[in-house]
Design a protein around this motif. Structure first.
Motif, PDB file in Angstrom:
ATOM      1  N   SER A 177       0.966  -1.189  -0.094  1.00 44.35           N
ATOM      2  CA  SER A 177       0.142   0.105   0.001  1.00 44.35           C
ATOM      3  C   SER A 177       0.800   1.137  -0.106  1.00 44.35           C
ATOM      4  O   SER A 177       2.185   1.228  -0.028  1.00 44.35           O
ATOM      5  N   ARG A 186      -6.737  -1.345  -1.451  1.00 44.46           N
ATOM      6  CA  ARG A 186      -5.637  -0.337  -1.181  1.00 44.46           C
ATOM      7  C   ARG A 186      -4.326  -0.962  -1.830  1.00 44.46           C
ATOM      8  O   ARG A 186      -3.018  -0.318  -1.409  1.00 44.46           O
ATOM      9  N   HIS A 187      -4.295  -2.126  -2.212  1.00 40.39           N
ATOM     10  CA  HIS A 187      -3.041  -2.906  -2.697  1.00 40.39           C
ATOM     11  C   HIS A 187      -3.435  -3.394  -4.206  1.00 40.39           C
ATOM     12  O   HIS A 187      -4.322  -3.185  -4.861  1.00 40.39           O
TER      13      HIS A 187
END
Length: 250
Positions: A177, A186-187
């Motif tokens: 992240s 978020r990745h």
């Protein structure tokens, strides 16, 4: 037809493993795997991960037995790794000697438990086998079939990572992240068939398109178009720092 082919592949892998261990007792002793008949792939997988990861063979066997799809995934991972790798020995050598395959098998077990809601055991397996194979793959990370993790060492994948089918990734790759996003994605998302070189760092909610190549050492923080190559890791100033873990000042 596919189910029959998968079963045939599993039986061939089991027979070849039994033969290699029986014919090479010193190799079996080095690996810590007793030469014997294996009932099925869950039995064999339990012996492998118990020898290399120090976990309970019975626990590994139970998880594989509970999910035939998990067996199919691991068989395909082994077959695809053997096909893409240049090392001799085929699928049996891949199963017994490839650290990356062992790390992916461990993740698939942890991910299955995570999906079943058994987060504590999933994290325990991730912790124990992550130490054994020098990887840090969050149990929630989703990895498609036919994954080749070459070498395995230093591979990090965050909780919301999505890796498509037939992806190839080398060692010391981080799918992390930016620490600026706490959202549900978020990745990185890695498209089908992408190839990511050693030491690449891919951060945030970015997509590496299907069939794209990320060169060794590249730092990626924006989307990569399908079928393209990206290189480079030149850092440049873009503004004031946004992340700090220091205690607030009075």
């Amino acid at each position: 037809m596919k189910a029959q082919n998968d079963e045939d592949s599993a039986m061939t892998l089991i027979a070849d493993t039994e033969a290699l261990l029986h014919d090479n007792p010193e190799v079996a002793a080095i690996l810590g795997i007793e030469p014997r008949r294996f009932v099925d792939f869950p039995d064999l997988a339990g012996a492998v991960l118990a020898a290399f990861g120090g976990v309970s063979a019975e626990m590994v066997q139970r998880v594989y037995e509970a999910s035939p799809a998990l067996v199919d995934l691991s068989i395909r991972d082994v077959a695809e790794t053997a096909r893409r790798n240049f090392e001799p020995g085929g699928a049996v050598a891949t199963l017994l000697f490839a650290r990356g395959v062992h790390a992916v098998m461990a993740h698939r077990i942890a991910h299955h438990l995570w999906q079943e809601g058994d987060h504590t055991r999933a994290l325990a397996i991730k912790s124990r086998l992550g130490r054994a194979f020098s990887t840090d793959i969050h149990p929630a990370a989703r990895i498609g079939a036919g994954f080749w993790l070459d070498h395995g060492l230093g591979f990090v994948a965050g909780e919301t990572c999505v890796i498509g089918q037939d992806v190839s990734i080398w060692h010391n790759v981080t799918l992390g992240s930016t620490l600026c996003d706490s959202g549900p994605q978020r990745h990185p998302i890695i498209g089908d068939g992408a190839v990511i070189g050693a030491g690449a760092t891919i951060l945030g909610n970015v997509t590496v398109g299907a069939g794209a190549n990320v060169a060794a050492g590249a730092v990626v923080v924006t989307d990569v178009a399908p079928g393209t190559v990206v290189v480079g890791a030149k850092a440049r100033q873009v503004g004031t720092a946004k992340v700090s873990f220091r205690e607030p000042q009075e």
